[in-house]
Scaffold this active site. Sequence first.
Site, PDB file in Angstrom:
ATOM      1  N   SER A 133       0.831  -1.200   0.000  1.00  0.00           N
ATOM      2  CA  SER A 133       0.000   0.000   0.000  1.00  0.00           C
ATOM      3  C   SER A 133       0.863   1.247   0.000  1.00  0.00           C
ATOM      4  O   SER A 133       1.984   1.238   0.516  1.00  0.00           O
ATOM      5  CB  SER A 133      -0.866  -0.016   1.265  1.00  0.00           C
ATOM      6  OG  SER A 133      -1.419   1.252   1.511  1.00  0.00           O
ATOM      7  N   TYR A 157      -2.080  -0.219  10.890  1.00  0.00           N
ATOM      8  CA  TYR A 157      -2.331  -0.859   9.589  1.00  0.00           C
ATOM      9  C   TYR A 157      -1.139  -0.641   8.663  1.00  0.00           C
ATOM     10  O   TYR A 157      -0.610  -1.585   8.067  1.00  0.00           O
ATOM     11  CB  TYR A 157      -3.606  -0.304   8.941  1.00  0.00           C
ATOM     12  CG  TYR A 157      -3.645  -0.563   7.448  1.00  0.00           C
ATOM     13  CD1 TYR A 157      -3.785  -1.860   6.963  1.00  0.00           C
ATOM     14  CD2 TYR A 157      -3.504   0.474   6.521  1.00  0.00           C
ATOM     15  CE1 TYR A 157      -3.784  -2.115   5.596  1.00  0.00           C
ATOM     16  CE2 TYR A 157      -3.504   0.230   5.159  1.00  0.00           C
ATOM     17  CZ  TYR A 157      -3.645  -1.067   4.701  1.00  0.00           C
ATOM     18  OH  TYR A 157      -3.633  -1.313   3.349  1.00  0.00           O
TER      19      TYR A 157
END
Length: 350
Positions: A133, A157
């Site tokens: 990501s 995260y």
Amino acid sequence: MVASSQKILVTGSAGFIGTHTVVQLLNNGFNVSIIDNFDNSVMEAVERVREVVGSNLSQNLEFTLGDLRNKDDLEKLFSKSKFDAVIHFAGLKAVGESVENPRRYFDNNLVGTINLYEVMAKHNCKKMVFSSSATVYGQPEKIPCVEDFKLQAMNPYGRTKLFLEEIARDIQKAEPEWRIVLLRYFNPVGAHESGKLGEDPRGIPNNLMPYIQQVAVGRLPELNVYGHDYPTRDGSAIRDYIHVMDLADGHIAALRKLFTSENIGCTAYNLGTGRGSSVLEMVAAFEKASGKKIALKLCPRRPGDATEVYASTAKAEKELGWKAKYGVEEMCRDQWNWAKNNPWGYSGKP
């Protein structure tokens, strides 16, 4: 064309990016085995994939209900089939939830992936496309984001994605026969052109487009715009939005690279468009595509949100031969087509 005898395992395959990628894998002649625990997805999404590709290609798709944290589930799968490569999507991805419950994220994202590497190694399957990501860039000091930037994470995260990138690099360095591609997604949006597949988050959406979509179909009263005083062209934050079908094709390009490039090692690629759009520009584009007015509520900035983030796409273009084809107009058109056909997502009811 890659020989259709190649078999790919896709983890987390019932999620937003997973479903669209499985469609493209089947369309490109791969045999696909999928595993999901439906933590954040539903079986209906898998049924829709079958519907989209048709009965012939559906014969090349196998589904297993399983959890990567349970090594036995993986053992059974790898003992039954020989996989040529793995595309690993499985994981939790809500930033806010990760701050409130980091242990859940470490358990799901880290433990599951470590188990996957162990079982892959045992069965001599050493080609992986990993779902990373743009969060690994944190608050980038300059833009566009280039793959060799210093990496940092702003939340649990993001840290799981960063840890997992480091784990991939360590494994490949110790065992050079591994070939791993890390794909750093920017902001995936849009939906399959059929209107049968799309993003269906549980609860209040964490991402902009599902939020806009739920306002448009009447599920939410208004869109909260976090930050309207950024030093940008309209005061709202700028991100690199990418059509999910472009992203799916990026995974096909990454797979081809794994199969053809012996010296790929462990390499990261950005998947974005290389262009930034502001929150308010995306709202305007969606209003145009849908003919709906989106009510806005201007809210203070959220801590940790960057002003502007977009990708440098030069490396993916040069080395993977991949480039995003779709613009914001098509993203919003396809998002609205999914939303109006599935206002309550896959369940079809409130």
